[in-house]
Every structure is written in C-alpha cells, then in structure tokens.
Scaffold this motif. Structure first.
Motif, short mmCIF file in Angstrom:
data_model
loop_
_atom_site.label_atom_id
_atom_site.label_comp_id
_atom_site.label_asym_id
_atom_site.label_seq_id
_atom_site.Cartn_x
_atom_site.Cartn_y
_atom_site.Cartn_z
N GLU A 214 0.85 -1.18 0.00
CA GLU A 214 0.00 0.00 0.00
C GLU A 214 0.89 1.24 0.00
O GLU A 214 2.08 1.18 0.34
CB GLU A 214 -0.89 0.01 1.25
N ASP A 225 2.96 -4.95 7.75
CA ASP A 225 2.40 -6.14 8.40
C ASP A 225 2.00 -7.14 7.31
O ASP A 225 1.07 -6.90 6.55
CB ASP A 225 1.18 -5.74 9.24
N SER A 227 0.45 -9.82 7.43
CA SER A 227 -0.88 -10.40 7.59
C SER A 227 -1.97 -9.51 6.98
O SER A 227 -3.11 -9.95 6.79
CB SER A 227 -1.19 -10.65 9.07
N LYS A 228 -1.61 -8.25 6.68
CA LYS A 228 -2.59 -7.30 6.14
C LYS A 228 -2.33 -6.95 4.68
O LYS A 228 -2.92 -6.02 4.15
CB LYS A 228 -2.59 -6.03 6.99
N ARG A 229 -1.44 -7.70 4.05
CA ARG A 229 -1.09 -7.43 2.66
C ARG A 229 -1.19 -8.71 1.83
O ARG A 229 -1.09 -9.82 2.36
CB ARG A 229 0.33 -6.87 2.55
N THR A 230 -1.38 -8.54 0.52
CA THR A 230 -1.41 -9.68 -0.38
C THR A 230 0.01 -10.10 -0.73
O THR A 230 0.81 -9.27 -1.19
CB THR A 230 -2.15 -9.33 -1.70
#
Length: 281
Positions: A214, A225, A227-230
């Motif tokens: 992002e 993080d 866990s919050k990204r593709t």
C-alpha cells in the motif's frame, strides 16, 4: 551527472555505437561489471526502461543510474519480513546474504555472470542445501497503485505529499497489471533473473514471493504487516537445456561488447537518452 565519463576523452560515438577509448578501456577493464540477474533482461532487450546500450554503459562504468532512495529503503526493511512469511508458510529456512561480506556477488568464480539470490534453502544444520528439490527464493515488492514519478537528473524519482506518502497516479493499476484472468503472471524480466541464479547453482526449482504494498508502506516500511497485505507465492521450474541458449547469447553479448569496449547499436530511445545527458551524437 549520471555520466561519469567524458565524451571524446573516455568514449566516442562512431557508426551508431559508443566506443571506449583505448586509454579508458585499459585503465578500467578490470572494474567492468558482470551480467547479474537484474541486468540480464536489459542485455536481452527485454527491459522497457533500460536498453542493451544503456546497460552496457552502466556495466562499463560510463554511466551511473541511482536507485530511488525510497525503493531502496523499503526493500531493505520489508524484504526480511517477507522472507520470514515464506519460511512460516513453506517450513523452509532461507539464508540471506550480506552483500558487503560477499562483495555483491555470490558467483565470484564466474567471469561473466554474477549477482545475489534473495534466499537459499538451509538444512537443519544451517548449511545451504538444495536436496529434495528445495527452491531458491526470489522476493519482489510492488505497489498496488501506480505512482507519480518525475525525472530528476536523469533518474526517475517517486513524488510524495507533505506526509511523505507517494502520490497516486492510478489506483489499483499496478496490481491489476500482474494478473490475467485472476491468475498472477510473473514478468519475463523477473523470470530471467531467478532463472539465471538457478542455472548458476545448477538447480531447477525456484519460488517467487510477490508482495503488494500500500502507499503507506513506502512512508512507514517499518510498520509493514504481512498479515494485512497480499503476498503471492509462485513456483518456477527451469528448463536448463532451453535456458542454455539464453546463457550462450549472454556470453556472446559480453564478449562482443564488454570485452571489446563497443556498445550494441543505439536505438532511437538511446539517442534521446544521450541527448538528455548532453552527449553529442
């Protein structure tokens, strides 16, 4: 200035090529760069940003192209986090190299090809081990959005707002460009990079880890993080017999251009690039 050498002193333009002067060649030939994974696509004329002539100028130290500082910082901070993510997902531990310790080249004995893989599999004793077809790791970070860039002193620079966050040119455009029919497709230049390192290691299995960032990740990479990204994991199988033909092309290119001090033919794109750098054609 990106050009470190002087026209008519260190090089001349002749017959639509750049030719090193004898004096420059003799003084600098031992410092010429090798074909690394990141340069291979340019050698093969498969990089839309860097032509064969331009990569030749970089490899012969005529021209220096700086990497965007933001991209360099983001890679240094985020890539180790992606490596850890891959290790947790695959249950394979990977060795990452300190480039200073290995002089920016893991393949010192090869006179033409070199570079540094992003990760090599380790056994339980901490030794590099490719048995059981364990794959070499290649990490790529890319933005979800297309950003605004501007050329500064011949180098593309990411443009940011007052909070150091990149300016978005087109939302989601960059991520969408990676997919066809909802299936991720690795660009050829990246496949060439990993394939070269597989070939030099005499193995056939590779693994890409593609992380989509992002815009905030570029301003605050330490907060990234996983866990919050593709993050996409994509396998690569090398056909060594077919790739040998590409290796042979690279060897011939190196012998004909780097060892001879004579660039490939200049394209219209190259002529524009030279004029932008005040080189007389």
């Amino acid at each position: 200035m990106p050009f470190k050498a002087q026209q008519n002193k260190d090089f001349i333009i002749i017959d639509n090529r750049i030719k090193l002067t004898d004096d420059y060649f003799e003084k600098n030939k031992l410092k010429f760069k090798k074909i690394t994974g990141s340069r291979f696509a340019s050698v093969l004329n498969q990089n839309k940003y860097t032509s064969p002539a331009k990569i030749w100028a970089i490899m012969t130290n005529l021209y220096y192209e700086e990497m965007d500082e933001t991209l360099s910082k983001v890679g240094n901070i985020i890539e180790p986090k992606i490596k850890k993510y891959v290790e947790d997902k695959t249950n394979i531990k990977y060795k990452q190299y300190n480039p200073f310790e290995i002089k920016w080249d893991l393949f010192q004995t090869d006179k033409i090809f070199g570079g540094i893989p992003d990760g090599e599999p380790l056994d339980k004793n901490g030794n590099v081990n490719y048995s059981n077809d364990l794959p070499m790791l290649e990490i790529k970070t890319t933005s979800i959005d297309s950003f605004v860039y501007r050329t500064v002193n011949g180098t593309l620079r990411m443009q940011k707002d007052s909070n150091d966050i990149p300016l978005v040119k087109q939302k989601n455009q960059k991520k969408e460009s990676w997919y066809i029919n909802n299936e991720i497709v690795i660009p050829d230049e990246y496949k060439l990079q990993l394939s070269l390192y597989l070939y030099l290691r005499n193995i056939t299995k590779g693994l890409f880890a593609i992380a989509f960032l992002e815009k905030e990740d570029y301003a605050f990479p330490e907060k990234f993080d996983v866990s919050k990204r593709t993050i996409e994991l994509v396998k690569l199988d090398l056909d060594k017999d077919n790739f040998k033909q590409i290796i042979d092309y690279g060897i011939n290119w190196y012998n004909n251009h780097i060892k001879e001090g004579l660039s490939p033919e200049l394209s219209q794109q190259d002529i524009l690039w030279l004029k932008e750098n005040n080189i007389n054609i």
